[in-house]
Motif scaffolding. Sequence first.
Motif, PDB file in Angstrom:
ATOM      1  N   GLY A 193      61.678  48.105  54.944  1.00  0.00           N
ATOM      2  CA  GLY A 193      60.322  48.157  55.478  1.00  0.00           C
ATOM      3  C   GLY A 193      59.578  49.430  55.152  1.00  0.00           C
ATOM      4  N   ASP A 194      60.171  50.285  54.305  1.00  0.00           N
ATOM      5  CA  ASP A 194      59.519  51.534  53.918  1.00  0.00           C
ATOM      6  C   ASP A 194      58.674  51.331  52.661  1.00  0.00           C
ATOM      7  OD1 ASP A 194      60.753  52.907  56.027  1.00  0.00           O
ATOM      8  OD2 ASP A 194      62.567  53.211  54.837  1.00  0.00           O
ATOM      9  N   PHE A 195      57.939  52.373  52.290  1.00  0.00           N
ATOM     10  CA  PHE A 195      57.046  52.290  51.137  1.00  0.00           C
ATOM     11  C   PHE A 195      57.809  52.008  49.854  1.00  0.00           C
ATOM     12  CE2 PHE A 195      55.158  54.448  47.455  1.00  0.00           C
ATOM     13  CZ  PHE A 195      53.945  53.788  47.379  1.00  0.00           C
ATOM     14  N   GLY A 196      57.297  51.072  49.096  1.00  0.00           N
ATOM     15  CA  GLY A 196      57.847  50.782  47.774  1.00  0.00           C
ATOM     16  C   GLY A 196      56.848  51.143  46.702  1.00  0.00           C
ATOM     17  N   CYS A 197      55.666  50.508  46.735  1.00  0.00           N
ATOM     18  CA  CYS A 197      54.607  50.833  45.792  1.00  0.00           C
ATOM     19  C   CYS A 197      53.302  50.144  46.194  1.00  0.00           C
ATOM     20  CB  CYS A 197      54.997  50.441  44.363  1.00  0.00           C
ATOM     21  SG  CYS A 197      55.157  48.659  44.106  1.00  0.00           S
ATOM     22  N   HIS A 198      52.203  50.592  45.581  1.00  0.00           N
ATOM     23  CA  HIS A 198      50.896  49.940  45.674  1.00  0.00           C
ATOM     24  C   HIS A 198      50.545  49.394  44.303  1.00  0.00           C
ATOM     25  CE1 HIS A 198      49.862  52.759  49.210  1.00  0.00           C
ATOM     26  NE2 HIS A 198      49.868  51.536  49.698  1.00  0.00           N
ATOM     27  N   LEU A 199      49.789  48.313  44.261  1.00  0.00           N
ATOM     28  CA  LEU A 199      49.288  47.783  43.003  1.00  0.00           C
ATOM     29  C   LEU A 199      47.845  47.310  43.181  1.00  0.00           C
ATOM     30  CD1 LEU A 199      52.401  46.236  43.430  1.00  0.00           C
ATOM     31  CD2 LEU A 199      52.078  46.253  40.955  1.00  0.00           C
ATOM     32  N   THR A 200      47.026  47.541  42.178  1.00  0.00           N
ATOM     33  CA  THR A 200      45.703  46.933  42.099  1.00  0.00           C
ATOM     34  C   THR A 200      45.783  45.825  41.058  1.00  0.00           C
ATOM     35  OG1 THR A 200      44.594  49.006  42.677  1.00  0.00           O
ATOM     36  CG2 THR A 200      43.270  47.303  41.611  1.00  0.00           C
ATOM     37  N   VAL A 201      45.614  44.585  41.503  1.00  0.00           N
ATOM     38  CA  VAL A 201      45.821  43.426  40.648  1.00  0.00           C
ATOM     39  C   VAL A 201      44.497  42.701  40.432  1.00  0.00           C
ATOM     40  CG1 VAL A 201      47.102  41.276  40.354  1.00  0.00           C
ATOM     41  CG2 VAL A 201      48.147  43.192  41.607  1.00  0.00           C
ATOM     42  N   ARG A 202      44.149  42.490  39.174  1.00  0.00           N
ATOM     43  CA  ARG A 202      42.955  41.698  38.868  1.00  0.00           C
ATOM     44  C   ARG A 202      43.356  40.236  38.765  1.00  0.00           C
ATOM     45  NH1 ARG A 202      37.983  42.513  37.686  1.00  0.00           N
ATOM     46  NH2 ARG A 202      38.245  44.763  37.426  1.00  0.00           N
ATOM     47  N   GLN A 203      42.702  39.394  39.548  1.00  0.00           N
ATOM     48  CA  GLN A 203      42.998  37.969  39.557  1.00  0.00           C
ATOM     49  C   GLN A 203      42.102  37.183  38.599  1.00  0.00           C
ATOM     50  OE1 GLN A 203      46.032  37.377  40.653  1.00  0.00           O
ATOM     51  NE2 GLN A 203      45.388  35.666  41.934  1.00  0.00           N
ATOM     52  N   THR A 204      40.843  37.587  38.517  1.00  0.00           N
ATOM     53  CA  THR A 204      39.898  36.890  37.639  1.00  0.00           C
ATOM     54  C   THR A 204      39.057  37.940  36.908  1.00  0.00           C
ATOM     55  OG1 THR A 204      38.242  36.754  39.414  1.00  0.00           O
ATOM     56  CG2 THR A 204      39.737  34.869  39.156  1.00  0.00           C
ATOM     57  N   PRO A 205      38.575  37.654  35.685  1.00  0.00           N
ATOM     58  CA  PRO A 205      38.747  36.372  34.982  1.00  0.00           C
ATOM     59  C   PRO A 205      40.124  36.200  34.340  1.00  0.00           C
ATOM     60  CG  PRO A 205      37.547  37.919  33.619  1.00  0.00           C
ATOM     61  CD  PRO A 205      37.744  38.606  34.932  1.00  0.00           C
ATOM     62  N   GLU A 206      40.908  37.312  34.263  1.00  0.00           N
ATOM     63  CA  GLU A 206      42.217  37.238  33.634  1.00  0.00           C
ATOM     64  C   GLU A 206      43.183  38.127  34.404  1.00  0.00           C
ATOM     65  OE1 GLU A 206      44.029  38.533  29.335  1.00  0.00           O
ATOM     66  OE2 GLU A 206      42.162  37.374  29.313  1.00  0.00           O
ATOM     67  N   TRP A 207      44.368  37.611  34.698  1.00  0.00           N
ATOM     68  CA  TRP A 207      45.327  38.366  35.518  1.00  0.00           C
ATOM     69  C   TRP A 207      45.819  39.598  34.780  1.00  0.00           C
ATOM     70  CZ3 TRP A 207      50.226  40.211  34.978  1.00  0.00           C
ATOM     71  CH2 TRP A 207      50.855  40.662  36.144  1.00  0.00           C
ATOM     72  N   GLN A 208      45.843  40.735  35.501  1.00  0.00           N
ATOM     73  CA  GLN A 208      46.470  41.964  34.979  1.00  0.00           C
ATOM     74  C   GLN A 208      46.618  42.970  36.118  1.00  0.00           C
ATOM     75  OE1 GLN A 208      42.592  44.328  33.163  1.00  0.00           O
ATOM     76  NE2 GLN A 208      43.758  42.980  31.819  1.00  0.00           N
ATOM     77  N   ILE A 209      47.558  43.875  35.951  1.00  0.00           N
ATOM     78  CA  ILE A 209      47.739  44.957  36.921  1.00  0.00           C
ATOM     79  C   ILE A 209      46.996  46.171  36.391  1.00  0.00           C
ATOM     80  CG2 ILE A 209      49.420  46.531  37.967  1.00  0.00           C
ATOM     81  CD1 ILE A 209      51.426  44.214  37.914  1.00  0.00           C
ATOM     82  N   GLU A 210      45.931  46.555  37.103  1.00  0.00           N
ATOM     83  CA  GLU A 210      45.085  47.650  36.621  1.00  0.00           C
ATOM     84  C   GLU A 210      45.552  49.013  37.116  1.00  0.00           C
ATOM     85  OE1 GLU A 210      40.923  47.050  36.994  1.00  0.00           O
ATOM     86  OE2 GLU A 210      40.952  45.303  35.659  1.00  0.00           O
ATOM     87  N   GLU A 211      46.258  49.047  38.241  1.00  0.00           N
ATOM     88  CA  GLU A 211      46.839  50.292  38.728  1.00  0.00           C
ATOM     89  C   GLU A 211      48.168  49.992  39.431  1.00  0.00           C
ATOM     90  OE1 GLU A 211      43.841  53.868  39.466  1.00  0.00           O
ATOM     91  OE2 GLU A 211      43.955  52.485  41.151  1.00  0.00           O
ATOM     92  N   TYR A 212      49.047  50.976  39.372  1.00  0.00           N
ATOM     93  CA  TYR A 212      50.372  50.832  39.994  1.00  0.00           C
ATOM     94  C   TYR A 212      50.826  52.219  40.414  1.00  0.00           C
ATOM     95  CZ  TYR A 212      55.478  51.280  39.406  1.00  0.00           C
ATOM     96  OH  TYR A 212      56.809  51.625  39.529  1.00  0.00           O
ATOM     97  N   ASP A 213      51.340  52.331  41.635  1.00  0.00           N
ATOM     98  CA  ASP A 213      51.738  53.649  42.167  1.00  0.00           C
ATOM     99  C   ASP A 213      52.996  53.511  43.012  1.00  0.00           C
ATOM    100  OD1 ASP A 213      51.923  56.162  43.394  1.00  0.00           O
ATOM    101  OD2 ASP A 213      50.568  55.549  44.998  1.00  0.00           O
ATOM    102  N   ALA A 214      54.101  54.068  42.535  1.00  0.00           N
ATOM    103  CA  ALA A 214      55.359  54.087  43.294  1.00  0.00           C
ATOM    104  C   ALA A 214      55.661  55.474  43.840  1.00  0.00           C
ATOM    105  CB  ALA A 214      56.503  53.612  42.396  1.00  0.00           C
TER     106      ALA A 214
END
Length: 455
Positions: free
Chosen positions: A430-451
């Motif tokens: 239940g502790d911190f793992g990571c954050h992600l900023t995910v774009r769903q549209t128009p095309e899926w991609q992970i725009e930011e990721y922070d562990a």
Amino acid sequence: MKLRKSCIALLMILALCFSAHAESSLVPFIDAAEKLAFETDNVTITGKAEFLLDGKRFKTAEITYVQDGENSFWQEKLLTPRAWRSDLESGFTVIQNGRDIYVMETLEPGLYRSGSDNKQNTLLRRTAHADLLFALARTVTEQTVPFLETAASLTEEKNGNMMVQFDLTEGDTPALLSQLANLCMRFIGKRLTGDGDDEYDVSEISSWPVATETFDILVNTKTLNLSDCSVRISLDGEGRLNAASGVVSARLKGYMHGTRLLTVRFETALSGYGESTVPLFDPKDYQVMTEWEREAAGIEAPEKKMEPIKKPEWLEERAKEVCEAAGVSFGEVTDSYFFDDFCNMDAQINGKRYEVILSDDQAVLCIDQTNFRPDFKTCDEPVDDELTQRIRSFLTVANPSLDIGEIRLIGQTDDEIGKLFWVYVKDPDGDFGCHLTVRQTPEWQIEEYDALGFG
């Protein structure tokens, strides 16, 4: 000479821990261990050991020790892994001639220090602590005879040589043997470092000055349980120890963190009984002088040069691989900054300026778009199965050692391009793992990721 005594004690205790009681056919190994410790005045010992924590090496030691009556020679080479560079080499050479002691340290080339201590013509002096540990080892082995006789295989050769092989399996080792190993580790470690667990109050864990892996293991370990081990000890035709080698693994449960696996791979050879020699110390033989002599001669201390960092060949390829898994396009690298165990890389991703942080074990810890902070509308709801699977697939590539627990949607927004999700990943506790900023549209991609916990 405490360091010398502690390493010799380790060899003695290995023979005791993995031998049986006085009525066993393995009693010659116990006798040989005590004879080497307290009665041998002429021998040469060489050895090498690798120390790993959770499979990652944190120290290598190479030793040469020679006892020649009241003269002794002890040389230790220590190799400590460093990110982006070759191992840091440290260590020392200690020569004792009667009461006189001379010390040279690898990190202080060209210098030596002198001092004095009591004369000694054996590897160990008898002390109450050492005798207690030997006695406890015998008692423990007497209490675990059936197990040890099953774990050991004895080989005798025509020339009188004897070899015993011990193979332990995790979960089958008696608790008494693990507790003895814990005491041995503390006994040896305190003499290696000068620190011991009895000097720290476990109720003040957060104030412990944990500086190295070695210190942390010695002070923070609450319990030790032997895991898979394979140890081989041999005697020559005259009943003297002449070799010990193998792999010893133990699971360490700490006060400050969970369980970790300590592994020691070692090999030791003993030779030159009655034939070993240690010449009297002569500074000219080692091209050294005292610090006072160097100052009097007007010689400046050599400048300590920092070894240049060599950019690993895998660095950019690893960043490209993770960006591909994120669905973004990795472009030109504009700069790189190297720190103790991680690297900050500035690069063009999707035509924008990003910072990518990689650790020395090739894990990607952060993909951060400079000056990009969407204004998310806060929410808290589960992530659907498709997005969960995509995030898990990405994290498996980016940071394989990251334990993935619950994945939740904690924010969302729309920009001029499409829909963005802010996702929070917890570890199984239940502790911190990571954050992600995910774009769903128009095309899926992970725009930011922070562990790293920046987001």
